[in-house]
Design an enzyme around this catalytic site. Structure first.
Site, PDB file in Angstrom:
ATOM      1  N   ASN A  20      68.506 -72.165 -67.833  1.00 49.74           N
ATOM      2  CA  ASN A  20      69.282 -71.549 -68.917  1.00 49.74           C
ATOM      3  C   ASN A  20      68.435 -71.391 -70.170  1.00 49.74           C
ATOM      4  O   ASN A  20      68.526 -70.368 -70.866  1.00 49.74           O
ATOM      5  CB  ASN A  20      70.539 -72.369 -69.220  1.00 49.74           C
ATOM      6  CG  ASN A  20      71.667 -72.019 -68.270  1.00 49.74           C
ATOM      7  OD1 ASN A  20      72.219 -70.924 -68.331  1.00 49.74           O
ATOM      8  ND2 ASN A  20      71.984 -72.939 -67.370  1.00 49.74           N
ATOM      9  N   ARG A  72      70.944 -95.028 -78.998  1.00 44.03           N
ATOM     10  CA  ARG A  72      71.194 -93.587 -78.812  1.00 44.03           C
ATOM     11  C   ARG A  72      71.045 -92.826 -80.127  1.00 44.03           C
ATOM     12  O   ARG A  72      70.512 -91.715 -80.160  1.00 44.03           O
ATOM     13  CB  ARG A  72      72.619 -93.358 -78.293  1.00 44.03           C
ATOM     14  CG  ARG A  72      72.760 -93.658 -76.825  1.00 44.03           C
ATOM     15  CD  ARG A  72      74.175 -93.381 -76.351  1.00 44.03           C
ATOM     16  NE  ARG A  72      74.252 -93.635 -74.940  1.00 44.03           N
ATOM     17  CZ  ARG A  72      74.074 -92.700 -73.997  1.00 44.03           C
ATOM     18  NH1 ARG A  72      73.865 -91.453 -74.324  1.00 44.03           N
ATOM     19  NH2 ARG A  72      74.131 -93.017 -72.725  1.00 44.03           N
ATOM     20  N   ASN A 114      77.073 -75.339 -76.148  1.00 43.51           N
ATOM     21  CA  ASN A 114      76.678 -75.879 -74.840  1.00 43.51           C
ATOM     22  C   ASN A 114      77.150 -74.917 -73.754  1.00 43.51           C
ATOM     23  O   ASN A 114      78.120 -74.170 -73.947  1.00 43.51           O
ATOM     24  CB  ASN A 114      77.363 -77.240 -74.633  1.00 43.51           C
ATOM     25  CG  ASN A 114      77.031 -77.872 -73.290  1.00 43.51           C
ATOM     26  OD1 ASN A 114      75.878 -77.844 -72.839  1.00 43.51           O
ATOM     27  ND2 ASN A 114      78.035 -78.427 -72.622  1.00 43.51           N
ATOM     28  N   HIS A 116      78.583 -75.096 -69.828  1.00 43.26           N
ATOM     29  CA  HIS A 116      79.140 -76.061 -68.882  1.00 43.26           C
ATOM     30  C   HIS A 116      79.528 -75.308 -67.604  1.00 43.26           C
ATOM     31  O   HIS A 116      80.133 -74.234 -67.676  1.00 43.26           O
ATOM     32  CB  HIS A 116      80.367 -76.740 -69.496  1.00 43.26           C
ATOM     33  CG  HIS A 116      80.976 -77.758 -68.588  1.00 43.26           C
ATOM     34  ND1 HIS A 116      80.391 -78.991 -68.371  1.00 43.26           N
ATOM     35  CD2 HIS A 116      82.092 -77.721 -67.824  1.00 43.26           C
ATOM     36  CE1 HIS A 116      81.135 -79.672 -67.512  1.00 43.26           C
ATOM     37  NE2 HIS A 116      82.173 -78.928 -67.160  1.00 43.26           N
ATOM     38  N   SER A 143      81.367 -71.864 -68.763  1.00 41.45           N
ATOM     39  CA  SER A 143      81.916 -71.687 -70.112  1.00 41.45           C
ATOM     40  C   SER A 143      80.850 -72.036 -71.137  1.00 41.45           C
ATOM     41  O   SER A 143      80.136 -73.033 -70.977  1.00 41.45           O
ATOM     42  CB  SER A 143      83.097 -72.635 -70.344  1.00 41.45           C
ATOM     43  OG  SER A 143      84.070 -72.514 -69.329  1.00 41.45           O
ATOM     44  N   ASP A 152      83.078 -81.916 -73.498  1.00 37.19           N
ATOM     45  CA  ASP A 152      83.243 -80.503 -73.100  1.00 37.19           C
ATOM     46  C   ASP A 152      84.567 -79.931 -73.614  1.00 37.19           C
ATOM     47  O   ASP A 152      85.245 -79.160 -72.922  1.00 37.19           O
ATOM     48  CB  ASP A 152      83.150 -80.366 -71.567  1.00 37.19           C
ATOM     49  CG  ASP A 152      81.821 -80.865 -71.031  1.00 37.19           C
ATOM     50  OD1 ASP A 152      80.793 -80.622 -71.687  1.00 37.19           O
ATOM     51  OD2 ASP A 152      81.809 -81.518 -69.976  1.00 37.19           O
ATOM     52  N   GLU A 181      75.609 -68.058 -65.323  1.00 34.94           N
ATOM     53  CA  GLU A 181      75.259 -68.737 -66.583  1.00 34.94           C
ATOM     54  C   GLU A 181      74.129 -67.987 -67.294  1.00 34.94           C
ATOM     55  O   GLU A 181      74.136 -67.834 -68.518  1.00 34.94           O
ATOM     56  CB  GLU A 181      74.826 -70.186 -66.311  1.00 34.94           C
ATOM     57  CG  GLU A 181      75.942 -71.076 -65.807  1.00 34.94           C
ATOM     58  CD  GLU A 181      75.487 -72.518 -65.580  1.00 34.94           C
ATOM     59  OE1 GLU A 181      74.708 -73.053 -66.384  1.00 34.94           O
ATOM     60  OE2 GLU A 181      75.911 -73.111 -64.572  1.00 34.94           O
TER      61      GLU A 181
HETATM   62  C1  GAR Z   1      73.561 -75.865 -65.535  1.00 36.72           C
HETATM   63  O1  GAR Z   1      74.376 -75.558 -64.449  1.00 36.72           O
HETATM   64  C2  GAR Z   1      74.406 -76.286 -66.715  1.00 36.72           C
HETATM   65  O2  GAR Z   1      75.610 -75.571 -66.840  1.00 36.72           O
HETATM   66  C3  GAR Z   1      74.671 -77.725 -66.383  1.00 36.72           C
HETATM   67  O3  GAR Z   1      73.466 -78.210 -65.852  1.00 36.72           O
HETATM   68  C4  GAR Z   1      72.741 -77.126 -65.253  1.00 36.72           C
HETATM   69  C5  GAR Z   1      71.390 -77.079 -65.898  1.00 36.72           C
HETATM   70  O4  GAR Z   1      70.551 -76.150 -65.270  1.00 36.72           O
HETATM   71  N1  GAR Z   1      75.080 -78.453 -67.543  1.00 36.72           N
HETATM   72  C6  GAR Z   1      75.925 -79.460 -67.513  1.00 36.72           C
HETATM   73  O5  GAR Z   1      76.430 -79.882 -66.491  1.00 36.72           O
HETATM   74  C7  GAR Z   1      76.220 -80.076 -68.857  1.00 36.72           C
HETATM   75  N2  GAR Z   1      77.300 -80.986 -68.777  1.00 36.72           N
HETATM   76  P1  GAR Z   1      69.247 -75.633 -66.004  1.00 36.72           P
HETATM   77  O6  GAR Z   1      68.455 -76.874 -66.442  1.00 36.72           O
HETATM   78  O7  GAR Z   1      68.504 -74.871 -64.956  1.00 36.72           O
HETATM   79  O8  GAR Z   1      69.642 -74.786 -67.164  1.00 36.72           O
END
Ligand code: GAR
Length: 198
Positions: A20, A72, A114, A116, A143, A152, A181
């Site tokens: 992404n 954190r 973000n 999701h 989303s 989220d 996405e």
């Molecule tokens: C994506 O599917 C994103 O929507 C999800 O992790 C993946 C990351 O892929 N994010 C979450 O689950 C956040 N809670 P990427 O590193 O190839 O972009």
């Protein structure tokens, strides 16, 4: 000669492959894009997305959460300082797999988004595709939303839908959602930034 319009500076946080992030950076290379990607930060030293960012000419940094133990907020303070030093005005989370503390969420309220992999408000959290399939849903999707302190739970800025097919596996569905996405996120970020600039 006319001045080119100001572009907003975006920082992207990743934890893994960064596909992404790559889609967001590729969109930023187009002349009509309203944002530049100023910095990519990974909390994991081995994230494949780090090399992808550098190959696209974007500055990339590791800020390893394990260096901060249980602190954190200390980790986030270091991230926050790096983003501000790079002049970032908006944060895009792109597969950033850490729960954020109020320090970062409130400090960037209204300026952090973000993506999701579900049709929110359905299936916040993890394992979204399996949950959608087990529920017998006809559709899955993704989303883009504002980040708030709820998991989220922030305002949804855009969604893309994909059909769940009879022979889908979690992996095949996840792959189709991920392709969606890559279309949705750059479009939502550009729209979000345009609104922020007006
Ligand atoms: C994506 O599917 C994103 O929507 C999800 O992790 C993946 C990351 O892929 N994010 C979450 O689950 C956040 N809670 P990427 O590193 O190839 O972009």
């Amino acid at each position: 000669m006319t001045d080119s319009p100001a572009r907003l500076r975006v920082g992207i946080l990743i934890s893994g492959q960064g596909s992404n992030m790559e889609a967001l950076v590729r969109r930023s290379l187009e002349p009509d894009c309203p944002y530049d990607v100023a910095l990519v930060i990974s909390n994991r030293p081995k994230a494949a997305g780090l090399a992808a960012a550098e190959a696209l000419g974007v500055a990339a940094r590791i800020i390893d959460h394990s260096d901060f133990g249980q602190d954190r907020e200390g980790h986030e303070r270091t991230i926050d300082a790096a983003l501000r030093a790079a002049g970032c005005q908006v944060i895009a989370l792109a597969g950033y797999m850490r729960i954020l503390t109020p320090f970062l969420v409130e400090g960037w309220s209204g300026r952090m988004i973000n993506i999701h992999p579900s049709l929110l408000p359905n299936y916040p959290g993890l394992d979204t595709h399996r949950r959608a399939m087990e529920a017998g849903d006809a559709e899955a999707g993704c989303s883009v939303h504002l980040v708030t302190t709820g998991l989220d739970a922030g305002t949804v800025l855009g969604q893309a839908r994909v059909a769940i097919l009879p022979d889908d596996t979690v992996a095949s569905l996840a792959g189709r959602v991920l392709a969606a996405e890559h279309q949705l996120y750059p479009q939502c970020l550009a729209d979000f930034v345009r609104t922020a600039l007006t």
